[in-house]
Design a protein around this motif. Structure first.
Motif, PDB file in Angstrom:
ATOM      1  N   ILE A   1       0.692  -0.539   5.172  1.00  0.00           N
ATOM      2  CA  ILE A   1       2.003  -1.124   5.124  1.00  0.00           C
ATOM      3  C   ILE A   1       1.945  -2.615   4.501  1.00  0.00           C
ATOM      4  CG2 ILE A   1       3.672  -2.528   6.581  1.00  0.00           C
ATOM      5  CD1 ILE A   1       3.143  -0.803   8.838  1.00  0.00           C
TER       6      ILE A   1
ATOM      7  N   ASN B   1       0.539  -5.504  14.446  1.00  0.00           N
ATOM      8  CA  ASN B   1      -0.191  -4.644  13.614  1.00  0.00           C
ATOM      9  C   ASN B   1      -0.514  -3.451  14.544  1.00  0.00           C
ATOM     10  OD1 ASN B   1       0.100  -6.115  11.217  1.00  0.00           O
ATOM     11  ND2 ASN B   1      -1.810  -7.107  11.522  1.00  0.00           N
TER      12      ASN B   1
ATOM     13  N   SER C   1       1.130  -7.882   4.653  1.00  0.00           N
ATOM     14  CA  SER C   1      -0.223  -7.255   5.715  1.00  0.00           C
ATOM     15  C   SER C   1      -1.073  -8.189   5.625  1.00  0.00           C
ATOM     16  CB  SER C   1      -0.673  -6.064   4.731  1.00  0.00           C
ATOM     17  OG  SER C   1      -1.224  -6.502   3.600  1.00  0.00           O
TER      18      SER C   1
ATOM     19  N   ASN D   1       2.645  -1.461  14.957  1.00  0.00           N
ATOM     20  CA  ASN D   1       3.585  -1.298  13.974  1.00  0.00           C
ATOM     21  C   ASN D   1       5.066  -1.972  13.884  1.00  0.00           C
ATOM     22  OD1 ASN D   1       1.201  -0.239  12.191  1.00  0.00           O
ATOM     23  ND2 ASN D   1       1.787   1.886  12.902  1.00  0.00           N
TER      24      ASN D   1
ATOM     25  N   ILE E   1       2.663   6.569   8.207  1.00  0.00           N
ATOM     26  CA  ILE E   1       2.330   5.197   7.770  1.00  0.00           C
ATOM     27  C   ILE E   1       0.826   5.157   7.338  1.00  0.00           C
ATOM     28  CG2 ILE E   1       2.395   2.750   8.189  1.00  0.00           C
ATOM     29  CD1 ILE E   1       4.498   3.364  10.249  1.00  0.00           C
TER      30      ILE E   1
END
Length: 114
Positions: free
Chosen positions: A31, A73, A53, A76, A28
């Motif tokens: 995102i 965040n 985001s 994730n 990742i």
């Protein structure tokens, strides 16, 4: 490779609540959008709730005021708090991550029935 692992589905009575979680891992780098889609038997998959985001949220009209999407965040992870559930919310719920590529979770069943 990106992996999305969902949890939190189940059987609940009308008016009840459930909380779905989706943890993303793997390659990742950024995102843009995470969220939830659902697909009921005989129906097309539809977007339920998305969060960008920057924290901007979008809900399908039928769940506004009842569902709340949020994210952590640092982990994730995206969450979907579902309150005042109705039988028509019954579906398989899929976690989504993207764009430019689209990644999907394996799906978790939500059944609202008395």
């Amino acid at each position: 490779q990106v992996q999305l692992v969902e949890s939190g589905g189940g059987l609940v009575q009308p008016g009840g609540s459930l909380r779905l979680s989706c943890a993303a891992s793997g390659s990742i780098f950024s995102i843009n959008v995470m969220g939830w889609y659902r697909q009921a038997p005989g129906k097309q998959r539809e977007s339920v709730a998305l969060i960008s985001s920057g924290g901007v949220t979008n809900y399908v009209g039928s769940v506004k005021g009842r569902f709340t999407i949020s994210k952590d965040n640092a982990k994730n992870t995206v969450y979907l708090q579902m309150d005042s559930l109705k039988p028509e919310d019954t579906a398989v719920y899929y976690c989504y991550l993207g764009p430019p590529y689209s990644y999907w979770g394996q799906g978790t069943q939500v059944t609202v029935s008395s």
